[in-house]
Design a protein around this motif. Structure first.
Motif, mmCIF file in Angstrom:
data_model
loop_
_atom_site.group_PDB
_atom_site.id
_atom_site.type_symbol
_atom_site.label_atom_id
_atom_site.label_comp_id
_atom_site.label_asym_id
_atom_site.label_seq_id
_atom_site.Cartn_x
_atom_site.Cartn_y
_atom_site.Cartn_z
ATOM 1 N N ARG A 450 0.835 -1.211 0.000
ATOM 2 C CA ARG A 450 0.000 0.000 0.000
ATOM 3 C C ARG A 450 0.864 1.253 0.000
ATOM 4 O O ARG A 450 0.516 2.256 -0.634
ATOM 5 C CB ARG A 450 -0.936 -0.014 1.206
ATOM 6 C CG ARG A 450 -2.108 -0.990 1.041
ATOM 7 C CD ARG A 450 -3.151 -0.798 2.114
ATOM 8 N NE ARG A 450 -2.661 -1.210 3.428
ATOM 9 C CZ ARG A 450 -2.708 -2.449 3.889
ATOM 10 N NH1 ARG A 450 -3.200 -3.421 3.129
ATOM 11 N NH2 ARG A 450 -2.265 -2.746 5.097
ATOM 12 N N ARG A 453 2.023 1.752 -3.520
ATOM 13 C CA ARG A 453 0.944 2.311 -4.343
ATOM 14 C C ARG A 453 0.836 3.812 -4.135
ATOM 15 O O ARG A 453 0.589 4.568 -5.095
ATOM 16 C CB ARG A 453 -0.371 1.622 -3.995
ATOM 17 C CG ARG A 453 -1.530 1.988 -4.909
ATOM 18 C CD ARG A 453 -2.771 1.174 -4.585
ATOM 19 N NE ARG A 453 -3.188 1.347 -3.191
ATOM 20 C CZ ARG A 453 -4.233 0.737 -2.641
ATOM 21 N NH1 ARG A 453 -4.951 -0.104 -3.367
ATOM 22 N NH2 ARG A 453 -4.540 0.934 -1.386
ATOM 23 N N ALA A 498 -4.348 -4.060 -3.699
ATOM 24 C CA ALA A 498 -3.157 -3.215 -3.709
ATOM 25 C C ALA A 498 -2.070 -3.766 -4.621
ATOM 26 O O ALA A 498 -1.310 -3.005 -5.223
ATOM 27 C CB ALA A 498 -2.624 -3.058 -2.288
#
Length: 644
Positions: A450, A453, A498
């Motif tokens: 995450r 990302r 994710a």
């Protein structure tokens, strides 16, 4: 009316639940032994058919009791049935996988109630054998139940992870045929190793249950005692069961073979039901309907009928007729990043980052975990030159995960890549990978992905060298996760998306090394899809879900087109922009895996038309970019898989 219960025990004594994910890549909660309880008695098969008071056998108390319903048969009829079955279910015919206690209870359940035992019990051998570990262990198990012959090789050893495999196998085997007097006995050698896909049926209910639960069924009505031709054709039938049966075919795309002895149980009544006037008689069923019948001994016709039945059930995928040598030559093994850095240097560098951040008890504790637990484990596992490779234990991984969460929250992203690199190595440890797969989104990989990302959501000019290194290392970690199929599937199909949300934009990153890592991850994901399609038969034509014995996660990976559409779209766009031959090779290899056996009427087909994918792929051949012959061949083949 009398109630009929199924008692369920675990022959592995808990070992399967503890070790299955590590050994097979999927969770198996037990190696099930079952017995039938009716008329105040518990009946089971091992050293022949045995009877005890309920719960008083050498297996102790059952883990689970399943209500199979009630029987209208009286106790005398039941005892007569058992007398007949004792001729059929003898100790020398026992086989841990193919002809066992669950074969017996399923037969009895059909006779008494018309029901089957639960599928999680009767399908366990097929599920186990569909794993690489199970397939590797099969010869060892077969050898245990085959009478030795002069000059024959010794029993095959267990596959890698031998001490673990041996302890699990020994526990199961000794429990499976332990004598009812509580004194365990070694499994008896059988006169032969029974064919893996033979399903015993001694009554109408069990036969109809077989027709309901298997798409393709080949039935052999026989009277081996009085019919010499039956004895002549029986070895060929066993051979066909081994070659064309569900366990011998790819992931459930075979036939269930059953022998029905007219002299055993209610076999004669079953023969009358199907109009059997002579033996041998063979019947061929598709989706529960008889479509052909063969009487007498005709080896060539029997083989032809079986092949025709399987062709009707599973017509080949249209792409199977294409000549695709480059695509067929692709190895489906994942691309891994296995280089071991100087771990002391990595630790020293990362500790300097931690010390430069505001001090807190959690970061100090995290630093201590890395110094005293994580790096010593990594050095012993990956840097030491020894044949003994220690695996990560849950306590270490739990502490490390907590430290990871604390450090990600306390340190700048551009300083975290040494921590990610440690997890990159750990993903190559099957024990660590199995632990990570249990909660992919909530675990440390989810936290790290995450964050990656979020980095990709920033403008390219805001991604400094440290963030680039972080992103690159996360992609390599994710690529390594696909060494363990269960972890790769969990990251791709589970959680919060994710992984895909990181992969897709990374394919278009300005940095060539990041794009290379992303293309490697894309190939690993696509190769996993192709392996799952081969394992489940999904997309290969005519597969009925009820005949598929592969893991549910495999089926989801093979058939979930939603994320595959997103990945295909990203691959086509990335291929159009890419100017590095090595990255192009990985991109087209990923497309080859996704397109070769894609569902014929699926959404990916329409997407390729909308994207003009064929022209994009062919465009790479019109430049000087692609020079290697094998890459050019693969590009041409992928173009042929795209609709014109």
């Amino acid at each position: 009316m009398a109630s009929v219960k199924l008692y369920i025990y675990d022959l592995s004594n808990g070992l399967a639940k503890q070790l299955s994910a590590q050994l097979t890549g999927r969770q198996i909660d037990g190696i099930w032994h079952t017995s039938i309880v009716v008329y105040g008695k518990e009946v089971f098969y091992g050293q022949g058919i045995s009877t005890t008071l309920p719960g008083k056998s050498h297996h102790g108390q059952p883990l689970q009791v399943v209500d199979l319903g009630e029987t209208a048969l009286d106790e005398e009829t039941w005892e007569e049935y058992l007398t007949d079955m004792r001729v059929h279910y003898t100790a020398d015919k026992y086989h841990l996988l193919d002809f066992n206690c669950n074969s017996f209870t399923n037969d009895c359940a059909g006779f008494l109630t018309g029901n089957s035992i639960p599928s999680f019990v009767k399908d366990l051998p097929t599920d186990f054998l569909s794993t690489p570990f199970g397939a590797a262990l099969r010869p060892t198990i077969d050898a245990m139940y085959r009478r030795p012959t002069p000059g024959a090789p010794a029993v095959a050893p267990p596959p890698p992870n031998q001490p673990v495999a041996a302890s699990l196998l020994q526990a199961v085997a000794s429990q499976a045929q332990a004598s009812p007097s509580n004194s365990p006995a070694s499994p008896l050698t059988a006169t032969e190793s029974l064919a893996g896909s033979l399903h015993p049926c001694t009554n109408s209910a069990s036969f109809h249950a077989l027709l309901r639960t298997h798409r393709v069924v080949v039935a052999f009505f026989t009277d081996p005692q009085e019919c010499p031709p039956c004895r002549v054709i029986a070895p060929l039938f066993d051979q066909l069961a081994a070659e064309k049966g569900i366990r011998a075919a790819t992931g459930g795309r075979g036939a269930a073979f059953t022998k029905i002895d007219l002299r055993v149980g209610a076999g004669q009544i079953l023969g009358l039901e199907w109009g059997i006037s002579t033996t041998p008689t063979f019947m061929f069923f598709l989706d529960g309907t008889k479509i052909a019948e063969l009487k007498g001994v005709d080896a060539g016709e029997l083989k032809a009928q079986v092949d025709l039945l399987l062709f009707q059930a599973y017509p080949p995928h249209p792409h199977s007729s294409l000549s695709l040598p480059a695509a067929e030559a692709l190895s489906l093994e994942p691309i891994l990043f296995t280089q071991v850095p100087a771990l002391d240097t990595v630790l020293s560098k990362f500790v300097s980052f931690i010390d430069a951040a505001p001090s807190s008890p959690t970061t100090s504790q995290a630093k201590e975990v890395l110094r005293t637990q994580v790096v010593p484990y990594l050095k012993a596992r990956f840097a030491a030159k020894t044949s003994s490779l220690p695996s990560a234990v849950p306590s270490l991984l739990t502490s490390w995960a907590a430290a990871t969460t604390a450090l990600v929250g306390a340190l700048p992203t551009d300083t975290l890549f040494p921590l990610v690199d440690m997890w990159r190595l750990a993903a190559l440890d099957l024990a660590a990978a199995a632990w990570l797969a249990s909660a992919p989104a909530a675990g440390p990989i989810g936290v790290l992905v995450r964050t990656a990302r979020d980095v990709l959501a920033q403008p390219a000019q805001a991604q400094d060298k440290g963030k680039r290194n972080y992103l690159l290392t996360v992609l390599r970690l994710l690529a390594n996760a696909f060494q363990t199929p269960a972890l790769g599937r969990a990251l791709l199909c589970g959680g919060d998306g994710a992984t895909l949300g990181t992969l897709v934009p990374a394919l278009l990153h300005v940095d060539a090394a990041v794009r290379t890592a992303a293309a490697s991850l894309a190939f690993n994901a696509a190769a996993g899809v192709q392996r799952a399609r081969l394992a489940t038969g999904a997309g290969l034509g005519g597969v009925n879900e009820r005949s598929t014995k592969a893991d549910d996660a495999d089926a989801a990976l093979a058939t979930d087109e939603e994320w595959q559409i997103e990945l295909v779209s990203a691959l086509v766009e990335a291929l159009e922009r890419e100017e590095g031959e090595d990255v192009v090779h990985r991109l087209v290899a990923a497309l080859a895996c996704l397109l070769r056996f894609m569902p014929v009427d699926g959404q990916v087909q329409g997407l390729l038309e909308v994207l003009g994918a064929r022209a994009t792929v062919q465009g790479k051949l019109q430049t000087t970019l692609v020079q290697k012959k094998e890459v050019r061949m693969l590009v041409e083949e992928v173009a042929s898989l795209c609709p014109s």
